[in-house]
Design a protein around this motif. Structure first.
Motif, mmCIF file in Angstrom:
data_model
loop_
_atom_site.group_PDB
_atom_site.id
_atom_site.type_symbol
_atom_site.label_atom_id
_atom_site.label_comp_id
_atom_site.label_asym_id
_atom_site.label_seq_id
_atom_site.Cartn_x
_atom_site.Cartn_y
_atom_site.Cartn_z
ATOM 1 N N LYS A 104 0.815 -1.218 0.000
ATOM 2 C CA LYS A 104 0.000 0.000 0.000
ATOM 3 C C LYS A 104 0.847 1.265 0.000
ATOM 4 N N ASP A 124 1.277 -3.466 4.340
ATOM 5 C CA ASP A 124 0.655 -2.255 4.868
ATOM 6 C C ASP A 124 1.642 -1.124 5.131
ATOM 7 N N ASP A 140 -5.641 2.736 8.659
ATOM 8 C CA ASP A 140 -4.613 2.351 7.701
ATOM 9 C C ASP A 140 -3.791 3.584 7.331
ATOM 10 N N ASP A 147 -1.581 3.883 3.854
ATOM 11 C CA ASP A 147 -2.099 3.563 2.527
ATOM 12 C C ASP A 147 -2.015 4.822 1.657
#
Lengths: 722, 211
Positions: free
Chosen positions: A676, B48, B200, B203
């Protein structure tokens, strides 16, 4: 005929890369060293101090050198394991001659040197002096860089010499020269922890300049804010105060947008500009259109990020801007750097403690090797090869007629294009692996195969050396003595730790041997690299990069000396531009308006994804050395293609799948790494590997019109599951 | 903090780590375990985040690994360094491997004994700094005087831990935010983890969608 003489599999079996996994003698027999020699790492422009352990005249390990002030014992994994390139099974120990279909045959030194001299003379007599070219590298010491420039201009009298710094520092160099008048980082690294805001643009510091990390973190402990521009969330970006995931080639949007906001908010230092700057009015006028919204569209990021960056940078009491290849490897690389520097000059925060600017040099001697006259347009001392006064000075030092010194030659990529087109027929190459490192790999390999004579000096059989007619076994950094100039402009001393192994020879001796056979022996009668340095001092004297007052003894005593250092009693110059005095004749910084323009190849329907390339911490450049060091290969064994989960899903690719990344020029086959931490419109592949794994099969041969740097950081690709 | 201010101590600042593995590569250069790296560098979750974390032996004041060792093979030096297993005693049962709250000891089948970080005892006992903390380019690992760390780092150096009901004091310090005085790792039922999806923050696609 310069083609690999055997199928590659057979050449690889014989010459590697093979992996060295243990020190000489193995882990268990190392014992106490006979001596420990303080010197420097050869892998990257930080040039960290390191001590090498020697036993029985073999390098068997390292010990941190905590007294050296730049890195104080700190090292990256390349530094820790660099000693494993010594006593390597792939080491070339005899000159080799190509025999088609039979491979490389060992020949004695005199035969090899005679053949090279004969071929040089034949080619120059048949096709003219410029029909023979020289390509060199930025990992050479200052002494060797100086020698190569002199060899081309005096022994060969060819205009065509250039170096692989053309892939590295030239955009930053051109921008700094245009604005400041000097091509060098403006500040020593000790200024970094004193800055209150630091902007890092296009520099993956954790992977490419790890030692700089501690300087950034020290600044943060002191309360600094950190802004990072990168298409990928790098380890530095992860904890930055502001991470701007700019699209590759969109940096001018951020820089100009920040300045637009700073003008509106009154964060321009107009007093400084009035006293020390030209060109500001035109810059200010050009920035009117760079509203946060327009700038955001150029940069491919939310406008709020650009405003926030301006709010952090604009009113700061001190600041430091760093950039590297991420903004420089573009067909507008010089303009990217100039737009970044505009942010520095507009605030007047330069030339004082804790405030300034630096480009992060990538190659071992990225700074020094570009000052000593091996660039196609420069003479020693960072002098201009077209400036009559500069030419006169160098002609006097060399003892030649000014008119005999060639004028500007071709830079690296046009030089390869001239080989491809048949205008250059012979090439001598040292410290450069263009088969891996230049863009559009298929074209480069095709070009090399058209040479009538190709000589290579290297310690290992690089992918490029496989194309050679004669390979001369040269020396590793630790097998010769000399100086380099680190990222700060600090000239440092590499000691000869051991002698080259039997059969190999110091690079400078090989060059002097060839020069002697070409009838220029009197100009190359050096008995040591110290002799070369003493001539380099005289040649650089009075130039921009003035080493006149630097001696090897001073370097040792003072832990490096910063140029310019014109005389023995001059302390050297760690910080440039103090008091707002710039290096142009009028003493001012010269700004220019910078307009964003697209890359040579933007994504389209057929090739919809941006490919950007870069490095990993365990590999150095084209990998000739580091792909032979087992523990470094184990750390990151092969290139991977980083892509965002959204892109991966749209392509039907899962983490670990083999993917084909394909541009209009070629393709690379790599495993996907789905993360990501990258923009969804961009994929990243590191470039250190050859053949099917070479990211440079895809990259584009588009150049910056001023610096001639290739556009490694953006081209259009499509990606599919392989 | 029980350590005297002017004494050299070992510090970990996880937030500084860049995952370069200089520590891993340097550890195997240490003369007592050549060719074998004993530091652990954890990649938290590469999909991640790029976050990584180095883990040396924390050298507990009352080492759990030694307490659970049925062969009494794990010894502590007078200055508090917990050593690798003694080769003649280690039976390779891996009790220590399971018991250590930091996941440090590992059973090494090649040498048939438990090996772990001993804070480069051969170096530190002769006045040199440990390999990993000397080379670490980010300062995530540091072997320095306590007062120097207090002067040059933000946050607080802590060596007091709580794992569920277990209290542990370590020779090695970690740097944490100033408001933290003890690192407490509560027992978390797995079911509650499944319920709470953490945000998150790394991201890039989400960052680009900000207003």
């Amino acid at each position: 005929m310069a083609k690999p003489p055997l199928p590659l599999s057979q050449l690889i079996a014989e010459y590697g890369p093979h992996l060295s996994h243990e020190p000489w003698g193995g882990w268990t027999t190392r014992g106490e060293p006979d001596r420990v020699v303080p010197t420097h790492c050869c892998f990257c422009g930080q040039q960290c101090g390191i001590q090498l352990k020697v036993k029985d005249e073999k390098i068997v390990g390292f010990e941190p050198w905590e007294a050296f002030p730049f890195n104080r014992g700190k090292l990256c994994p390349k530094g820790v394991k660099r000693y494993m390139q010594d006593e390597h099974p792939d080491r070339l120990l005899t000159p080799l001659e190509r025999h088609d279909g039979r491979g490389f045959a060992p020949i004695d030194w005199n035969t090899a040197l005679d053949r090279a001299a004969r071929e040089i003379q034949r080619i120059q007599q048949t096709y003219g002096r410029d029909g023979f070219a020289v390509l060199t590298g930025a990992s050479l010491t200052n002494e060797k860089a100086y020698l190569m420039g002199k060899f081309a201009r005096v022994a060969l009298r060819t205009a065509n010499i250039d170096y692989n710094g053309r892939l590295c520092m030239v955009s930053a160099a051109a921008a700094s020269k245009k604005i400041f008048g000097i091509d060098r980082s403006a500040n020593p690294w000790s200024d970094l922890p004193k800055a209150k805001v630091i902007l890092v643009a296009g520099a993956d510091i954790a992977e490419c300049a790890p030692i700089t990390t501690d300087y950034l973190w020290q600044a943060r402990e002191n309360g600094a804010q950190l802004i990072v521009l990168d298409p990928r969330m790098t380890p530095i970006a992860r904890t930055a105060d502001l991470f701007i995931p700019v699209r590759s080639g969109g940096d001018i949007g951020v820089f100009n947008g920040m300045l637009h906001v700073m003008i509106a908010r009154g964060w321009i230092n107009r007093e400084f500009i009035a006293a020390h700057v030209t060109g500001w009015d035109a810059v200010e006028a050009s920035l009117a259109r760079y509203t946060p919204e327009y700038a955001a569209a150029v940069a491919g990021v939310p406008a709020s990020m650009i405003i926030r960056a301006a709010e952090m940078w604009g009113p700061a009491e001190s600041s430091f801007l760093l950039h590297a290849r991420g903004i420089e490897h573009h067909s507008k690389g010089v303009e990217n750097c100039m737009a970044a520097i505009n942010l520095v000059v507009a605030t007047g925060r330069i030339g004082r403690e804790g405030s300034g600017y630096a480009m992060i040099t990538g190659q071992g001697n990225g700074q020094g090797a570009r000052e000593q006259g091996q660039k196609c347009d420069q003479l020693p001392g960072a002098r201009d090869i077209e400036n009559p006064t500069h030419r006169e000075h160098i002609a006097r030092v060399w003892g030649v007629d000014e008119s005999s010194i060639p004028h500007t030659g071709l830079s690296a990529v046009p030089l390869l294009e001239a080989i491809h087109a048949g205008r250059i027929k012979g090439l001598l190459l040292i410290c450069f692996n263009p088969v891996v490192s230049l863009p559009d790999g298929d074209f480069i390999r095709d070009a090399l195969s058209r040479l009538e004579f190709f000589g290579v000096i290297d310690f290992f059989m690089s992918e490029t050396a496989r194309y050679a007619d004669i390979v001369f076994p040269g020396s590793l950094m630790e097998e010769d003595e000399g100086t380099t100039t680190n990222v700060e402009g600090r000239v440092i001393h590499h000691r000869q730790v051991v002698r080259p192994p039997a059969g190999a020879r110091e690079d400078w001796r090989i060059i002097c041997d060839i020069a002697q056979r070409l009838g220029a022996g009197d100009k190359f009668a050096f008995q040591s690299t110290r002799d070369i340095f003493e001539e380099l001092r005289r040649a650089s004297k009075g130039g921009v990069a003035d080493y006149g007052g630097i001696t090897w003894e001073r370097i040792d005593r003072e832990m490096g000396v910063f140029w310019p250092c014109p005389s023995a009693d001059h302390p050297g110059t760690p910080r440039l531009y103090e008091g707002g005095r710039f290096a142009h004749a009028d003493g001012k910084a010269h700004l220019q308006p910078i307009e964003w323009r697209p890359a040579a190849e933007e994504p389209d329907d057929d090739f919809p994804i941006v490919l950007t390339t870069g490095r990993v911490v365990s590999q150095y450049l084209s990998g000739t050395q580091t792909r032979r060091i087992g523990p470094l290969v184990d750390q990151y064994p092969e290139p991977r293609c980083e892509m965002h989960p959204r892109l991966a899903a749209s392509l039907g690719v899962a983490d670990g799948d083999m993917v084909r990344v394909e541009s209009r020029r070629g393709a690379v086959l790599v495993h996907a790494q789905v993360v990501k931490t990258i923009r969804p419109d961009t994929v990243f592949v590191p470039y250190h590997w050859p053949l099917d794994q070479s990211a440079n099969n895809c990259t584009i041969r588009a150049l910056d019109p001023i610096s001639k740097i290739p556009e490694f950081k953006i081209c259009a690709v499509r990606v599919s599951k392989a | 903090m029980s350590t005297v201010m002017s004494e050299l101590a070992f510090f970990i600042d996880y937030s500084r780590c860049i995952g370069c593995q200089a520590c891993v590569q340097a550890c195997e250069e240490c003369d007592t375990h050549r060719g074998r790296s004993l530091i652990h560098l954890e990649t938290i979750d590469r999909r991640d985040s790029v976050q990584t974390a180095p883990q040396v032996c924390m050298h507990c004041e009352d080492p759990i690994c030694a307490r659970v060792c049925p062969a009494d093979a794990i010894k502590q030096t007078p200055d508090g360094v917990v050593q690798s297993s003694l080769k003649p005693r280690c039976i390779g049962c891996s009790n220590c491997v399971l018991a250590c709250p930091f996941g440090v000891p590992k059973y090494d089948g090649d040498v048939d004994q438990m090996m772990k970080c001993d804070m480069c005892y051969d170096r530190t006992s002769t006045g040199r700094r440990p390999m990993c903390a000397t080379v670490c380019p980010s300062g995530a690992l540091a072997f320095a005087k306590v007062d120097e760390i207090m002067r040059t780092r933000q946050g607080r150096a802590v060596n007091d831990w709580q794992f569920g009901d277990e209290r542990v004091t370590t020779k090695v310090f970690v740097l944490v935010p100033t408001e933290v005085t003890r690192v407490a790792v509560p027992v978390i039922p797995l079911s509650s983890l499944r319920r709470r999806r953490p945000p998150d923050p790394y991201d890039v696609a989400a960052l680009l969608e900000a207003p």
